[in-house]
Design a protein around this motif. Structure first.
Motif, PDB file in Angstrom:
ATOM      1  N   THR A  68      16.381  -0.171   4.910  1.00 54.36           N
ATOM      2  CA  THR A  68      15.232  -0.786   4.220  1.00 54.36           C
ATOM      3  C   THR A  68      14.255   0.232   3.644  1.00 54.36           C
ATOM      4  O   THR A  68      13.310  -0.157   2.955  1.00 54.36           O
ATOM      5  CB  THR A  68      14.449  -1.809   5.079  1.00 54.36           C
ATOM      6  N   ALA A  69      14.440   1.518   3.912  1.00 57.54           N
ATOM      7  CA  ALA A  69      13.489   2.527   3.432  1.00 57.54           C
ATOM      8  C   ALA A  69      13.548   2.668   1.917  1.00 57.54           C
ATOM      9  O   ALA A  69      14.598   2.496   1.292  1.00 57.54           O
ATOM     10  CB  ALA A  69      13.756   3.874   4.085  1.00 57.54           C
ATOM     11  N   VAL A  70      12.409   2.998   1.352  1.00 55.87           N
ATOM     12  CA  VAL A  70      12.251   3.283  -0.066  1.00 55.87           C
ATOM     13  C   VAL A  70      11.967   4.772  -0.186  1.00 55.87           C
ATOM     14  O   VAL A  70      11.213   5.328   0.607  1.00 55.87           O
ATOM     15  CB  VAL A  70      11.081   2.460  -0.655  1.00 55.87           C
ATOM     16  N   SER A  71      12.553   5.401  -1.185  1.00 52.63           N
ATOM     17  CA  SER A  71      12.337   6.835  -1.377  1.00 52.63           C
ATOM     18  C   SER A  71      11.144   7.094  -2.288  1.00 52.63           C
ATOM     19  O   SER A  71      11.056   6.530  -3.389  1.00 52.63           O
ATOM     20  CB  SER A  71      13.589   7.467  -1.999  1.00 52.63           C
ATOM     21  N   MET A  72      10.233   7.925  -1.799  1.00 44.44           N
ATOM     22  CA  MET A  72       9.148   8.440  -2.630  1.00 44.44           C
ATOM     23  C   MET A  72       8.683   9.756  -2.026  1.00 44.44           C
ATOM     24  O   MET A  72       7.878   9.766  -1.089  1.00 44.44           O
ATOM     25  CB  MET A  72       7.977   7.477  -2.763  1.00 44.44           C
ATOM     26  N   PRO A  73       9.222  10.873  -2.518  1.00 47.13           N
ATOM     27  CA  PRO A  73       8.777  12.168  -1.995  1.00 47.13           C
ATOM     28  C   PRO A  73       7.256  12.277  -2.039  1.00 47.13           C
ATOM     29  O   PRO A  73       6.621  11.800  -2.988  1.00 47.13           O
ATOM     30  CB  PRO A  73       9.446  13.167  -2.942  1.00 47.13           C
ATOM     31  N   HIS A  74       6.692  12.880  -1.007  1.00 43.86           N
ATOM     32  CA  HIS A  74       5.227  12.931  -0.915  1.00 43.86           C
ATOM     33  C   HIS A  74       4.588  13.581  -2.135  1.00 43.86           C
ATOM     34  O   HIS A  74       3.457  13.256  -2.489  1.00 43.86           O
ATOM     35  CB  HIS A  74       4.759  13.576   0.392  1.00 43.86           C
ATOM     36  N   SER A  75       5.308  14.446  -2.810  1.00 40.26           N
ATOM     37  CA  SER A  75       4.755  15.084  -4.012  1.00 40.26           C
ATOM     38  C   SER A  75       4.598  14.104  -5.174  1.00 40.26           C
ATOM     39  O   SER A  75       3.870  14.381  -6.123  1.00 40.26           O
ATOM     40  CB  SER A  75       5.646  16.255  -4.445  1.00 40.26           C
ATOM     41  N   GLU A  76       5.244  12.949  -5.092  1.00 39.36           N
ATOM     42  CA  GLU A  76       5.173  11.947  -6.157  1.00 39.36           C
ATOM     43  C   GLU A  76       4.172  10.834  -5.870  1.00 39.36           C
ATOM     44  O   GLU A  76       4.029   9.898  -6.663  1.00 39.36           O
ATOM     45  CB  GLU A  76       6.561  11.338  -6.389  1.00 39.36           C
ATOM     46  N   ILE A  77       3.481  10.912  -4.756  1.00 43.05           N
ATOM     47  CA  ILE A  77       2.514   9.872  -4.402  1.00 43.05           C
ATOM     48  C   ILE A  77       1.225  10.109  -5.167  1.00 43.05           C
ATOM     49  O   ILE A  77       0.589  11.149  -5.038  1.00 43.05           O
ATOM     50  CB  ILE A  77       2.260   9.859  -2.882  1.00 43.05           C
ATOM     51  N   GLY A 107       0.573  10.317   4.301  1.00 48.28           N
ATOM     52  CA  GLY A 107      -0.441   9.436   4.863  1.00 48.28           C
ATOM     53  C   GLY A 107      -1.829   9.739   4.333  1.00 48.28           C
ATOM     54  O   GLY A 107      -2.605   8.828   4.047  1.00 48.28           O
ATOM     55  N   LEU A 108      -2.134  11.013   4.186  1.00 47.98           N
ATOM     56  CA  LEU A 108      -3.430  11.411   3.637  1.00 47.98           C
ATOM     57  C   LEU A 108      -3.591  10.905   2.206  1.00 47.98           C
ATOM     58  O   LEU A 108      -4.617  10.321   1.847  1.00 47.98           O
ATOM     59  CB  LEU A 108      -3.565  12.941   3.688  1.00 47.98           C
ATOM     60  N   LYS A 109      -2.556  11.090   1.392  1.00 43.93           N
ATOM     61  CA  LYS A 109      -2.615  10.653  -0.012  1.00 43.93           C
ATOM     62  C   LYS A 109      -2.699   9.129  -0.121  1.00 43.93           C
ATOM     63  O   LYS A 109      -3.481   8.593  -0.917  1.00 43.93           O
ATOM     64  CB  LYS A 109      -1.388  11.147  -0.770  1.00 43.93           C
ATOM     65  N   ILE A 110      -1.884   8.440   0.666  1.00 43.14           N
ATOM     66  CA  ILE A 110      -1.842   6.975   0.583  1.00 43.14           C
ATOM     67  C   ILE A 110      -3.165   6.375   1.033  1.00 43.14           C
ATOM     68  O   ILE A 110      -3.688   5.457   0.401  1.00 43.14           O
ATOM     69  CB  ILE A 110      -0.655   6.434   1.406  1.00 43.14           C
ATOM     70  N   SER A 111      -3.724   6.886   2.111  1.00 42.47           N
ATOM     71  CA  SER A 111      -5.016   6.365   2.574  1.00 42.47           C
ATOM     72  C   SER A 111      -6.122   6.671   1.569  1.00 42.47           C
ATOM     73  O   SER A 111      -7.024   5.850   1.370  1.00 42.47           O
ATOM     74  CB  SER A 111      -5.368   6.917   3.958  1.00 42.47           C
ATOM     75  N   ALA A 112      -6.049   7.810   0.899  1.00 45.54           N
ATOM     76  CA  ALA A 112      -7.046   8.139  -0.134  1.00 45.54           C
ATOM     77  C   ALA A 112      -6.955   7.182  -1.319  1.00 45.54           C
ATOM     78  O   ALA A 112      -7.947   6.963  -2.028  1.00 45.54           O
ATOM     79  CB  ALA A 112      -6.866   9.579  -0.610  1.00 45.54           C
ATOM     80  N   LEU A 113      -5.773   6.592  -1.525  1.00 38.49           N
ATOM     81  CA  LEU A 113      -5.593   5.607  -2.598  1.00 38.49           C
ATOM     82  C   LEU A 113      -6.062   4.211  -2.178  1.00 38.49           C
ATOM     83  O   LEU A 113      -6.027   3.271  -2.970  1.00 38.49           O
ATOM     84  CB  LEU A 113      -4.128   5.547  -3.033  1.00 38.49           C
ATOM     85  N   GLY A 114      -6.489   4.077  -0.923  1.00 34.72           N
ATOM     86  CA  GLY A 114      -7.039   2.810  -0.447  1.00 34.72           C
ATOM     87  C   GLY A 114      -6.047   1.892   0.232  1.00 34.72           C
ATOM     88  O   GLY A 114      -6.340   0.710   0.437  1.00 34.72           O
ATOM     89  N   PHE A 115      -4.883   2.408   0.607  1.00 34.03           N
ATOM     90  CA  PHE A 115      -3.860   1.610   1.281  1.00 34.03           C
ATOM     91  C   PHE A 115      -3.833   1.918   2.770  1.00 34.03           C
ATOM     92  O   PHE A 115      -4.129   3.034   3.184  1.00 34.03           O
ATOM     93  CB  PHE A 115      -2.476   1.909   0.697  1.00 34.03           C
TER      94      PHE A 115
END
Length: 144
Positions: A68-77, A107-115
């Motif tokens: 069920t995982a989706v690929s998104m390298p952290h550099s692309e967040i 996690g740092l990037k995603i939380s900064a985006l408000g998720f």
């Protein structure tokens, strides 16, 4: 008789302080067992708007990744790559394992985006090698 081991060198935190610490820790992380239990529950149609995000390289994802995982390298967040997701989505991120901080970066990037985001501790290493949970795996010519 005094106990001079490292375990007791520093006194334990007061109960309330320990409670706050562990509550904050669990708010930011989950483990392979809980994620797999969620996947099994979700397969019954109980979708909770959770995305398991593999933040390793696309090549690593292609070799093997949690079901069920989706690929998104952290550099692309970034805001563009996350524009398609509802703001109430919970992201569970993982990378290689305990020796990798890619999931923490994600996690740092995603939380900064408000998720909302949690890190799956242990990463694919614990998922695949210790827990033996199902993975999707690329089969190479050598393996055929």
């Amino acid at each position: 008789m005094p106990n001079n081991t490292n375990t007791f060198f520093y006194p334990a935190a007061p109960a309330q302080q320990a409670n706050h610490f562990f509550a904050a820790k669990l708010a930011c992380e989950t483990d392979c067992s809980d994620v797999y239990a969620h996947i099994k529950e979700n397969s019954k149609g109980n979708n909770k708007n959770v995305i398991l995000l593999d933040v390793r390289s696309a090549e690593a994802f292609d070799k093997s990744h949690a079901i069920t995982a989706v690929s998104m390298p952290h550099s692309e967040i970034n805001s563009e790559s996350f524009a398609k997701y509802a703001k109430d989505t919970l992201f569970v991120v993982y990378c290689w394992g305990p020796g990798c901080n890619g999931a923490s970066r994600a996690g740092l990037k995603i939380s900064a985006l408000g998720f909302a985001v949690k890190e799956m501790i242990g990463g694919i290493h614990y998922w695949e090698d210790f827990e033996r949970y199902p993975v999707n795996r690329r089969v190479t010519e050598v393996q055929q």
